[in-house]
Design an enzyme around this catalytic site. Sequence first.
Site, short mmCIF file in Angstrom:
data_model
loop_
_atom_site.label_atom_id
_atom_site.label_comp_id
_atom_site.label_asym_id
_atom_site.label_seq_id
_atom_site.Cartn_x
_atom_site.Cartn_y
_atom_site.Cartn_z
N ARG A 121 -1.49 -7.39 10.33
CA ARG A 121 -2.13 -6.76 11.50
C ARG A 121 -3.29 -7.64 11.97
O ARG A 121 -4.45 -7.21 11.94
CB ARG A 121 -2.61 -5.34 11.16
CG ARG A 121 -1.61 -4.44 10.47
CD ARG A 121 -0.35 -4.18 11.25
NE ARG A 121 -0.46 -3.27 12.36
CZ ARG A 121 -0.36 -1.94 12.28
NH1 ARG A 121 -0.20 -1.36 11.12
NH2 ARG A 121 -0.41 -1.19 13.36
N ASP A 129 3.80 -7.22 16.79
CA ASP A 129 3.59 -6.09 15.89
C ASP A 129 4.37 -4.86 16.37
O ASP A 129 3.91 -4.10 17.22
CB ASP A 129 2.08 -5.82 15.85
CG ASP A 129 1.71 -4.71 14.92
OD1 ASP A 129 2.61 -4.04 14.36
OD2 ASP A 129 0.49 -4.48 14.74
N SER A 132 2.75 -1.33 15.84
CA SER A 132 1.79 -0.92 16.87
C SER A 132 2.49 -0.57 18.17
O SER A 132 2.19 0.46 18.79
CB SER A 132 0.79 -2.05 17.15
OG SER A 132 -0.04 -2.23 16.06
N TYR A 227 -6.60 -0.71 6.99
CA TYR A 227 -5.94 0.57 6.74
C TYR A 227 -6.89 1.53 6.03
O TYR A 227 -7.81 1.10 5.34
CB TYR A 227 -4.69 0.37 5.86
CG TYR A 227 -3.53 -0.25 6.59
CD1 TYR A 227 -2.86 0.45 7.58
CD2 TYR A 227 -3.10 -1.53 6.30
CE1 TYR A 227 -1.79 -0.11 8.26
CE2 TYR A 227 -2.02 -2.11 6.97
CZ TYR A 227 -1.38 -1.38 7.95
OH TYR A 227 -0.32 -1.93 8.63
P1 NAD Z 1 -1.68 4.09 10.16
O1 NAD Z 1 -0.48 4.42 10.97
O2 NAD Z 1 -1.53 3.44 8.86
O3 NAD Z 1 -2.51 5.45 9.92
C1 NAD Z 1 -2.81 6.29 11.02
C2 NAD Z 1 -4.24 6.72 10.94
O4 NAD Z 1 -4.39 7.72 9.92
C3 NAD Z 1 -5.23 5.63 10.58
O5 NAD Z 1 -6.18 5.51 11.63
C4 NAD Z 1 -5.86 6.13 9.29
O6 NAD Z 1 -7.23 5.77 9.20
C5 NAD Z 1 -5.70 7.62 9.42
N1 NAD Z 1 -5.82 8.41 8.21
C6 NAD Z 1 -5.42 8.17 6.93
N2 NAD Z 1 -5.72 9.19 6.12
C7 NAD Z 1 -6.33 10.14 6.88
C8 NAD Z 1 -6.85 11.41 6.64
N3 NAD Z 1 -6.85 11.96 5.43
N4 NAD Z 1 -7.38 12.08 7.68
C9 NAD Z 1 -7.40 11.57 8.93
N5 NAD Z 1 -6.93 10.37 9.23
C10 NAD Z 1 -6.40 9.65 8.22
O7 NAD Z 1 -2.69 3.26 11.03
P2 NAD Z 1 -2.36 2.24 12.20
O8 NAD Z 1 -2.33 2.97 13.46
O9 NAD Z 1 -1.19 1.44 11.81
O10 NAD Z 1 -3.65 1.34 12.18
C11 NAD Z 1 -4.16 0.85 10.96
C12 NAD Z 1 -5.25 -0.17 11.22
O11 NAD Z 1 -4.70 -1.38 11.68
C13 NAD Z 1 -6.29 0.22 12.24
O12 NAD Z 1 -7.53 -0.26 11.80
C14 NAD Z 1 -5.88 -0.49 13.46
O13 NAD Z 1 -6.95 -0.68 14.35
C15 NAD Z 1 -5.43 -1.77 12.82
N6 NAD Z 1 -4.54 -2.51 13.68
C16 NAD Z 1 -4.83 -3.80 13.97
C17 NAD Z 1 -3.99 -4.53 14.77
C18 NAD Z 1 -4.26 -5.95 15.10
O14 NAD Z 1 -5.38 -6.37 15.11
N7 NAD Z 1 -3.22 -6.70 15.34
C19 NAD Z 1 -2.85 -3.93 15.26
C20 NAD Z 1 -2.58 -2.62 14.95
C21 NAD Z 1 -3.43 -1.92 14.14
#
Ligand code: NAD
Length: 368
Positions: A121, A129, A132, A227
């Site tokens: 990520r 990705d 995403s 994460y």
């Molecule tokens: P994910 O699908 O793994 O999880 C969804 C969300 O659930 C996350 O925001 C997580 O913090 C939250 N979560 C976990 N346990 C929880 C709880 N008990 N209560 C409430 N919320 C809870 O997450 P994602 O959408 O795949 O994103 C993960 C990370 O990756 C983020 O920081 C996102 O900004 C980052 N990201 C970066 C890039 C990039 O730079 N290329 C791209 C996509 C995502």
Amino acid sequence: MIIGIVKETFPGELRAAIVPSAVTRFIKKGFNVLFEPGLGSTLNLADAEYITAGATTASRKDIISKANILLRVRKPSIEEIRQMASGSVHISLLDPFNEKDIVTAMAERGISGISLEMIPRTTLAQKMDTLSSQANLAGYAAVILAAERINKLLPMMMTPAGTISPARVFVIGAGVAGLQAIATAKRLGARVDAFDTRPVVKEQVQSLGAKFVEVDLGETGQTKDGYAKALTPEQLEKQRAVMAKVCAASNIVITTALIFGKKAPVIITRAMIAAMKPGSVIIDMAIESGGNVEGAVLNEEPLINGVRVIGFGNLPSRVCVNASDMFSANLVNFIEHSWNKEKNAFILDPDNELIKGCLITHQGKVLK
Ligand code: NAD
């Protein structure tokens, strides 16, 4: 070099891995593109559109055995892995931690297996990705589904017959899917609350015009990849206590909480559902990873104490046209990343940081 694309066979899967605009980009690079007839039929794309872009139709069997790079959305069957040419590359979502047999079969067959879920990520990889791109659309689809299932409006309306107050939407987990759900619910005029255990998310939630629900959980933090870390049972209990109050005041609750590589945390209990207003709707977007909601069932929508608990899988497929466009663009960007300009060829470099992250099998070995 041949790129092959086969139709999806998983029940209810409406997405296609590649759309015609991607074929054009492959042909420009000098690839031959073979596709299975009807590839775009669920997107109302005729075979002729792929052919005009430069691709050729072939039987599924021929595509699988001839392709140097085989593309699809979902994982292959073991049988089809055995039909692939040794030394070829397979690129799709693979769910590698739960699909040991598929991974072993790929290694045995000498296939370089790319798991799209494992693409790092990072900023560089953002355009490749699929997690995403698909989660983003799933967040939209979840809100539209909830809006359709609930028996009231989302926006506030001032009418001669009186003022209608806006629906209250609560989004739990504000990653990619959650943030899009917040944005969509706001666009539809709902009043939105949201919560996430990663403290950095608060500002993002507020910038979308939603209220961030404060819970004093002590240290939560996030992994080096961004994460969430799993909460302790005590922290989860504290979280539930606060969530219960917000759920009881909400008309729609959308849960998206995931912990990478683990079962999703159970955040909404039956007792919390019982305290909600009958007629409310919960959408458990984590259902395919075990679910955030007690009583949620994959692809069903039971009524629990008058609250509709929706556990539909594969939400991106509900907006399959855009989901396929995004998925297809992600794949083209991924393949172009491995394009060696000097040799004018696709060369998968297992030492490249990005490839290292997502290459699951290579030259007969399981790498992860
Ligand atoms: P994910 O699908 O793994 O999880 C969804 C969300 O659930 C996350 O925001 C997580 O913090 C939250 N979560 C976990 N346990 C929880 C709880 N008990 N209560 C409430 N919320 C809870 O997450 P994602 O959408 O795949 O994103 C993960 C990370 O990756 C983020 O920081 C996102 O900004 C980052 N990201 C970066 C890039 C990039 O730079 N290329 C791209 C996509 C995502």
